[in-house]
Every structure is written in structure tokens, then in C-alpha cells.
Design a protein around this motif. Structure first.
Motif, PDB file in Angstrom:
ATOM      1  N   ASP A 121      47.637  35.767  42.489  1.00  0.00           N
ATOM      2  CA  ASP A 121      46.379  36.509  42.438  1.00  0.00           C
ATOM      3  C   ASP A 121      45.837  36.655  43.866  1.00  0.00           C
ATOM      4  O   ASP A 121      45.751  35.685  44.612  1.00  0.00           O
ATOM      5  N   ASN A 122      45.476  37.880  44.229  1.00  0.00           N
ATOM      6  CA  ASN A 122      44.952  38.107  45.580  1.00  0.00           C
ATOM      7  C   ASN A 122      43.447  37.880  45.673  1.00  0.00           C
ATOM      8  O   ASN A 122      42.824  38.209  46.689  1.00  0.00           O
ATOM      9  N   GLY A 123      42.857  37.322  44.613  1.00  0.00           N
ATOM     10  CA  GLY A 123      41.431  37.063  44.596  1.00  0.00           C
ATOM     11  C   GLY A 123      40.646  38.038  43.756  1.00  0.00           C
ATOM     12  O   GLY A 123      39.443  37.858  43.550  1.00  0.00           O
ATOM     13  N   THR A 124      41.341  39.058  43.227  1.00  0.00           N
ATOM     14  CA  THR A 124      40.657  40.062  42.401  1.00  0.00           C
ATOM     15  C   THR A 124      40.979  39.902  40.920  1.00  0.00           C
ATOM     16  O   THR A 124      40.327  40.506  40.080  1.00  0.00           O
ATOM     17  N   GLY A 125      42.011  39.117  40.618  1.00  0.00           N
ATOM     18  CA  GLY A 125      42.455  38.968  39.233  1.00  0.00           C
ATOM     19  C   GLY A 125      43.823  39.540  38.987  1.00  0.00           C
ATOM     20  O   GLY A 125      44.498  39.178  38.019  1.00  0.00           O
ATOM     21  N   MET A 126      44.278  40.463  39.829  1.00  0.00           N
ATOM     22  CA  MET A 126      45.612  41.047  39.665  1.00  0.00           C
ATOM     23  C   MET A 126      46.673  40.075  40.167  1.00  0.00           C
ATOM     24  O   MET A 126      46.547  39.508  41.252  1.00  0.00           O
ATOM     25  N   LYS A 127      47.714  39.884  39.382  1.00  0.00           N
ATOM     26  CA  LYS A 127      48.839  39.051  39.772  1.00  0.00           C
ATOM     27  C   LYS A 127      49.846  39.915  40.532  1.00  0.00           C
ATOM     28  O   LYS A 127      50.514  40.762  39.956  1.00  0.00           O
ATOM     29  N   GLY A 128      49.949  39.714  41.826  1.00  0.00           N
ATOM     30  CA  GLY A 128      50.884  40.498  42.611  1.00  0.00           C
ATOM     31  C   GLY A 128      50.301  41.844  43.000  1.00  0.00           C
ATOM     32  O   GLY A 128      49.140  41.958  43.366  1.00  0.00           O
ATOM     33  N   HIS A 129      51.128  42.914  42.864  1.00  0.00           N
ATOM     34  CA  HIS A 129      50.720  44.243  43.271  1.00  0.00           C
ATOM     35  C   HIS A 129      51.200  45.263  42.252  1.00  0.00           C
ATOM     36  O   HIS A 129      51.976  44.953  41.350  1.00  0.00           O
ATOM     37  N   THR A 130      50.738  46.500  42.402  1.00  0.00           N
ATOM     38  CA  THR A 130      51.254  47.589  41.584  1.00  0.00           C
ATOM     39  C   THR A 130      51.660  48.725  42.510  1.00  0.00           C
ATOM     40  O   THR A 130      51.675  48.557  43.737  1.00  0.00           O
TER      41      THR A 130
END
Length: 246
Positions: free
Chosen positions: A208-217
Motif C-alpha cells: 500500500d502506498n498510503g492511499t489504500g491501493m495495493k501496488g499500482h494499476t
């Protein structure tokens, strides 16, 4: 994804063929390494795997390979020989069929709030305008939802993460509230120009980059190609052309 790109670049420098395998070279159960991770990522992109690459050829990977082979007319032995490998990394590879037993999440349909269309700009030119670390203003074409993504990498498309938790919530809302395999038509504003693009709804990768998303899209522009050997992604291209009004 950087690691994969570096592997491909290194092979090119050493004059080692990356795309294609010798007839006696087989990737099979319990094998480990970058080649396995590359196969897993491609299977994931085509809808045969639903977890991120691990680099280990386990039973779940074998089952995914067998499904791919069955769907593509190859004897389903669960191993990656030259025929399976070459077809897997080709534009002719068939995606996994939709399963009636899996709930398909889809974002809002077109509501008429967005009246404009985007320009079909070439990815090579657009990439130079949004180097790593750039903030990217995104508008969901169907719903008009807006949010900001930040580029973190990518070669043939932009790897992106939400800028804030609010941006991540808006991103999810545009996809119906959860991660999904859908490619959404989006408009991306860079300077004074609005470009047609496609946003993918299934994040991949690490923490998680701190926003809740795991990794990237992935945010894709014309002509809609993946970072796996630059293969054509037809679903992205459909979304891009819709955003362009074509």
C-alpha cells in the motif's frame, strides 16, 4: 515491472532471444525465477490468474496454464513448452472466458455528463510529457468522476497510483466500488490538451502506498499496449477509442 524490463534489456544486450523458447526448454512445476514470474504476469493479464506473480510454478499456476492451453487449442499438460510460451506471448492469445460463477463488477454506464472527447495522441509523445513522479488529472468518461493519479513507472503504458486516499476512493467508485478486470474509458488532461485513455481496474504489485491501493494499476494511451513485450491490449484499445469518440 522494472525488474522484468531490465531482464529483457539485458537479454537484448547479450543477444539472447527473449521472445521464444528452444524446443527442449520447458518451464514446469516447482520451477522458480524471473521466467516464471513473467509467465504468471501474462496469465494474469489474460484473466487466467487472480493473484500477483510469485516466481514459483505452483499448482495454481499449473491450473492456469492448463486453462490457457484448453482455451487456445493446445494439449493441457500444464507445462510451458515452446508452443505454449510463444502463443502466450503473442497478440493471438485468447483471454480467459467470463465465468458465470464469478460476480462481475462494472462501473457506472455513460450518464451524459461528459460531452467532450479526447485526442488519440501517440504514447511515445505523451510519455515524455508525464515523467515518473508527475501528477495526472483523470476524468472517467462514463460518470464524470475526477481524480489524480501519479506516475510511478511503465514503458508501453503508465504505471500509476492514486495521489491521495480521496483519489483512490474516486477511482474505486468509477469501477463500481471495488477492484475489477474492467478497462474504463477516461480523459487525461495534460497541459491544454485532453487525451483519450484507458484505466485498468485491477491493481497489481506490492505494498500500500498510503492511499489504500495495493501496488499500482495501468493507464494506457493509443495504441494500447502492455509492458509484457509491448503486446496489444484489445480491451484497452476499445476503451481508448470510445473516449476518443470513435
Amino acid at each position: 515491472m522494472r525488474r522484468i524490463f531490465c531482464l529483457i534489456l539485458l537479454a537484448a544486450l547479450l543477444c539472447v532471444p527473449v521472445f521464444g523458447m528452444a524446443a527442449d526448454n520447458v518451464i514446469s512445476q516447482n520451477d522458480r525465477g524471473d521466467n516464471v514470474a513473467l509467465v504468471q504476469q501474462r496469465l494474469r493479464d489474460l484473466g487466467y490468474l487472480n493473484y500477483r506473480p510469485t516466481g514459483k510454478f505452483s499448482e495454481l499456476t499449473i491450473a492456469a496454464v492448463q486453462s490457457f492451453q484448453q482455451q487456445n487449442g493446445i494439449a493441457p499438460d500444464g507445462q510451458i513448452g515452446s508452443d505454449t510460451y510463444n502463443l502466450l506471448f503473442s497478440d493471438g492469445a485468447k483471454r480467459a472466458p467470463a465465468s458465470a460463477g464469478i460476480k462481475r463488477i462494472s462501473g457506472p454506464a455513460y450518464n451524459g455528463s461528459v460531452k467532450t472527447h479526447g485526442t488519440l495522441g501517440a504514447w511515445e509523445a505523451i510519455s515524455a510529457l508525464i515523467p515518473e513522479g508527475s501528477d495526472i488529472a483523470v476524468t472517467d468518461y462514463n460518470s464524470g468522476t475526477t481524480y489524480t493519479m501519479q506516475r510511478t513507472g511503465g514503458v508501453n503504458c503508465a504505471q500509476v497510483v492514486p495521489k491521495t486516499t480521496t483519489d483512490y476512493a474516486a477511482y474505486l467508485a468509477s469501477f463500481g466500488g471495488d477492484a475489477t478486470w474492467e478497462h474504463r474509458s477516461v480523459l487525461v488532461t495534460i497541459g491544454e490538451t485532453v487525451y483519450a485513455a484507458s484505466m485498468f481496474g485491477m491493481p497489481t504489485g506490492g505494498d500500500d502506498n498510503g492511499t489504500g491501493m495495493k501496488g499500482h494499476t495501468f493507464l494506457s494511451f493509443n495504441p494500447g499496449r502492455t509492458d509484457i513485450f509491448g503486446l496489444s491490449d484489445e480491451e484497452s484499445l476499445v476503451a481508448i477509442t470510445k473516449a476518443a469518440g470513435e
